[in-house]
Write a protein that holds these residues in place. Sequence first.
Motif, mmCIF file in Angstrom:
data_model
loop_
_atom_site.group_PDB
_atom_site.id
_atom_site.type_symbol
_atom_site.label_atom_id
_atom_site.label_comp_id
_atom_site.label_asym_id
_atom_site.label_seq_id
_atom_site.Cartn_x
_atom_site.Cartn_y
_atom_site.Cartn_z
ATOM 1 N N GLY A 1 19.763 -17.959 -4.695
ATOM 2 C CA GLY A 1 18.518 -17.272 -4.985
ATOM 3 C C GLY A 1 18.295 -16.020 -4.153
ATOM 4 O O GLY A 1 18.985 -15.809 -3.158
ATOM 5 N N PRO A 2 17.325 -15.239 -4.628
ATOM 6 C CA PRO A 2 16.570 -15.456 -5.862
ATOM 7 C C PRO A 2 17.440 -15.257 -7.100
ATOM 8 O O PRO A 2 18.359 -14.448 -7.093
ATOM 9 N N GLN B 1 14.522 -26.148 0.542
ATOM 10 C CA GLN B 1 13.845 -24.963 0.034
ATOM 11 C C GLN B 1 13.387 -24.125 1.216
ATOM 12 O O GLN B 1 12.681 -24.599 2.101
ATOM 13 N N THR C 1 23.186 -14.802 -5.769
ATOM 14 C CA THR C 1 21.893 -14.324 -6.233
ATOM 15 C C THR C 1 22.068 -13.472 -7.479
ATOM 16 O O THR C 1 23.188 -13.155 -7.888
ATOM 17 N N ALA D 1 16.392 -20.099 -2.016
ATOM 18 C CA ALA D 1 15.635 -18.996 -1.416
ATOM 19 C C ALA D 1 15.036 -18.113 -2.499
ATOM 20 O O ALA D 1 15.628 -17.925 -3.573
ATOM 21 N N GLY D 2 13.865 -17.567 -2.217
ATOM 22 C CA GLY D 2 13.227 -16.678 -3.176
ATOM 23 C C GLY D 2 12.787 -17.427 -4.414
ATOM 24 O O GLY D 2 12.586 -18.646 -4.400
ATOM 25 N N THR E 1 23.470 -20.461 0.089
ATOM 26 C CA THR E 1 22.121 -20.193 -0.402
ATOM 27 C C THR E 1 22.173 -19.771 -1.856
ATOM 28 O O THR E 1 23.010 -18.947 -2.243
ATOM 29 N N ALA F 1 9.952 -19.763 -0.742
ATOM 30 C CA ALA F 1 10.699 -19.886 -1.989
ATOM 31 C C ALA F 1 9.863 -20.602 -3.042
ATOM 32 O O ALA F 1 8.948 -21.364 -2.723
ATOM 33 N N SER F 2 10.189 -20.359 -4.320
ATOM 34 C CA SER F 2 9.471 -21.023 -5.407
ATOM 35 C C SER F 2 10.456 -21.428 -6.499
ATOM 36 O O SER F 2 11.502 -20.799 -6.663
#
Length: 199
Positions: free
Chosen positions: A145-146, A184, A123, A163-164, A143, A188-189
């Motif tokens: 993110g973010p 996802q 991250t 994530a995030g 993982t 999350a975006s």
Amino acid sequence: LVLTAGTGGTLVHAALIVQQGSLSLNKNTQARVRLISSLSGAPSVSANLTGTSIASGLTLASGTNQIGTLGPIKATGIKLTDSQALALSGLVHVGSSGTIDIATTAGGVTQATGGTVVAGTFTSGTSIASGLTLASTANQIGTLGPVKATGIKLADSQGLTLAGAIDVGTGNLDLSTSSGSIVQAAGASIKAGTLLSSG
């Protein structure tokens, strides 16, 4: 306070524990560093950091750090802020439950040829000023993110969770796995100009 190993010098069997306005050296790693600390504010590190093993986490959170290369190094977690481009070299290992949190105020984060990242989460607490490239197919990252960067290229040898907020603006988000799927997480975006998988 200024501690220096000299040009090309080596401090042997020392772990880096950075606190506000102080620097402590404990056992369990090797570091070839020039260490600079200020009594007001967080200390900064200017050098290449390499080590065999740090018993716990490595935290170097000063925005004035000037670190060119990180690794090989093993710890339970890594949090690093850099004021320049950063290369990850060799095995950078925090285990399947550890977190690598890297931010830069200038320059991107790249992975040297033959390098491997092993982490539960990769991250960036703030952002990476340029691109993030982790292209080794030996990477084991659970993982992502973010994270915010101008572009991301990541190869993984296992399933990957996003994530995030994953934000590359109008840049490319290039993700690939040699085993497992990419999913996802809830909430999350993704913001990207192009999502692709170049392998």
